[in-house]
Design a protein around this motif. Structure first.
Motif, mmCIF file in Angstrom:
data_model
loop_
_atom_site.group_PDB
_atom_site.id
_atom_site.type_symbol
_atom_site.label_atom_id
_atom_site.label_comp_id
_atom_site.label_asym_id
_atom_site.label_seq_id
_atom_site.Cartn_x
_atom_site.Cartn_y
_atom_site.Cartn_z
ATOM 1 N N GLY A 21 0.813 -1.205 0.000
ATOM 2 C CA GLY A 21 0.000 0.000 0.000
ATOM 3 C C GLY A 21 0.840 1.245 0.000
ATOM 4 N N ARG A 92 1.744 -10.499 -1.576
ATOM 5 C CA ARG A 92 0.837 -9.352 -1.644
ATOM 6 C C ARG A 92 1.501 -8.231 -2.443
ATOM 7 N NH1 ARG A 92 0.072 -10.899 3.863
ATOM 8 N NH2 ARG A 92 -2.076 -11.548 4.305
ATOM 9 N N SER A 94 2.494 -4.600 -3.385
ATOM 10 C CA SER A 94 2.603 -3.472 -2.469
ATOM 11 C C SER A 94 3.455 -2.358 -3.062
ATOM 12 C CB SER A 94 3.208 -3.929 -1.138
ATOM 13 O OG SER A 94 4.513 -4.420 -1.355
ATOM 14 N N ASP A 137 -2.807 -4.448 -9.469
ATOM 15 C CA ASP A 137 -3.900 -4.413 -8.489
ATOM 16 C C ASP A 137 -3.380 -4.826 -7.111
ATOM 17 O OD1 ASP A 137 -6.223 -4.539 -7.038
ATOM 18 O OD2 ASP A 137 -7.212 -6.031 -8.310
ATOM 19 N N ARG A 139 -4.955 -5.171 -4.529
ATOM 20 C CA ARG A 139 -5.944 -6.015 -3.838
ATOM 21 C C ARG A 139 -6.063 -7.397 -4.481
ATOM 22 N NH1 ARG A 139 -8.151 -0.854 -3.967
ATOM 23 N NH2 ARG A 139 -8.588 0.068 -1.928
ATOM 24 N N PRO A 141 -5.843 -11.088 -4.973
ATOM 25 C CA PRO A 141 -5.605 -12.094 -3.928
ATOM 26 C C PRO A 141 -4.473 -13.044 -4.276
ATOM 27 C CG PRO A 141 -7.527 -12.681 -5.234
ATOM 28 C CD PRO A 141 -7.122 -11.303 -5.693
#
Length: 216
Positions: A21, A92, A94, A137, A139, A141
């Motif tokens: 993020g 993830r 980031s 993306d 987000r 998964p």
């Protein structure tokens, strides 16, 4: 959505990717910065320039093990493996930045073009004509562990595993007025199902990690 994560099978091999993020930057425009019933009262959010350019460094790609099963002994002719994999790592996507920067999607779009994961003539994702990529993306998964189970057709002591190829790099975003922001971005590209025979010598760093975790 273009650029969706794919799946491949291999014996003794795994691959992986990344994303984080974006941190925000604020500038004090006077006042104590407190809020009144959810309204900002003295903070102005600094924005990134829209005409900057990216410079990437320390670009790395490496395989990351995401899941591994306990070993199973199969007789002549092989058969279906029953042990489910346990997760050892969750990839993830980031992005982090030390000041006002473009959106995580724009940063990852630039990284994707740099590494060849994204094939586009557009300068930015906003100019890509509505095309989207899972690589950009944050987000998106992590891949499931038991989506592509492998059935060996030989005798042996087998361990099933999963992994991804992670891509990460440092970036510098430079505006036309000379202002710069630095940061780091990570994403993953493709997940792979693999199978290791504990009686055979591991043929990759990933397979060696699998053997170390599960084989006697």
């Amino acid at each position: 959505m273009r650029g969706m994560a794919g799946r491949a099978c291999t014996a003794g091999l795994v691959i992986g990717v990344l994303v984080t993020g974006l941190t925000g930057c604020t500038g004090d425009a006077g006042g104590d910065g407190k809020t009144d019933k959810g309204r900002k009262t003295g903070k102005a959010v600094a924005k990134a320039c829209a005409d900057g350019t990216f410079t990437w460094s320390r670009v790395t790609q490496r395989d990351r093990l995401t899941g591994v099963s306990d070993p199973e002994q199969l007789g002549e002719g092989g058969g279906s493996l029953q042990n489910r994999m346990r997760r050892v790592y969750t990839p993830r996507p980031s992005v982090r930045a030390d000041g006002p920067a473009p959106s995580p999607a724009e940063i990852l779009f630039s990284l994707g073009k740099k590494t060849g994961e994204i094939d586009s003539d557009a300068r930015t994702s906003a100019e890509a004509g509505g095309d989207t990529w899972s690589f950009t993306d944050v987000r998106f998964p992590a891949p499931g562990l038991d989506d592509g189970r492998v059935t060996p057709h030989a005798a042996g002591e087998f361990v099933q595993y999963a992994g991804v190829r992670e891509v990460e790099a440092d970036f510098r975003y430079t505006c036309q007025d000379g202002g710069t922001v630095t940061g780091h971005a990570r994403s993953w590209t493709v997940d792979i199902s693999g199978l290791t025979d504990c009686d055979e010598r591991p043929d990759s760093a990933l397979a060696r990690e699998v053997a170390r975790r599960s084989c006697a």
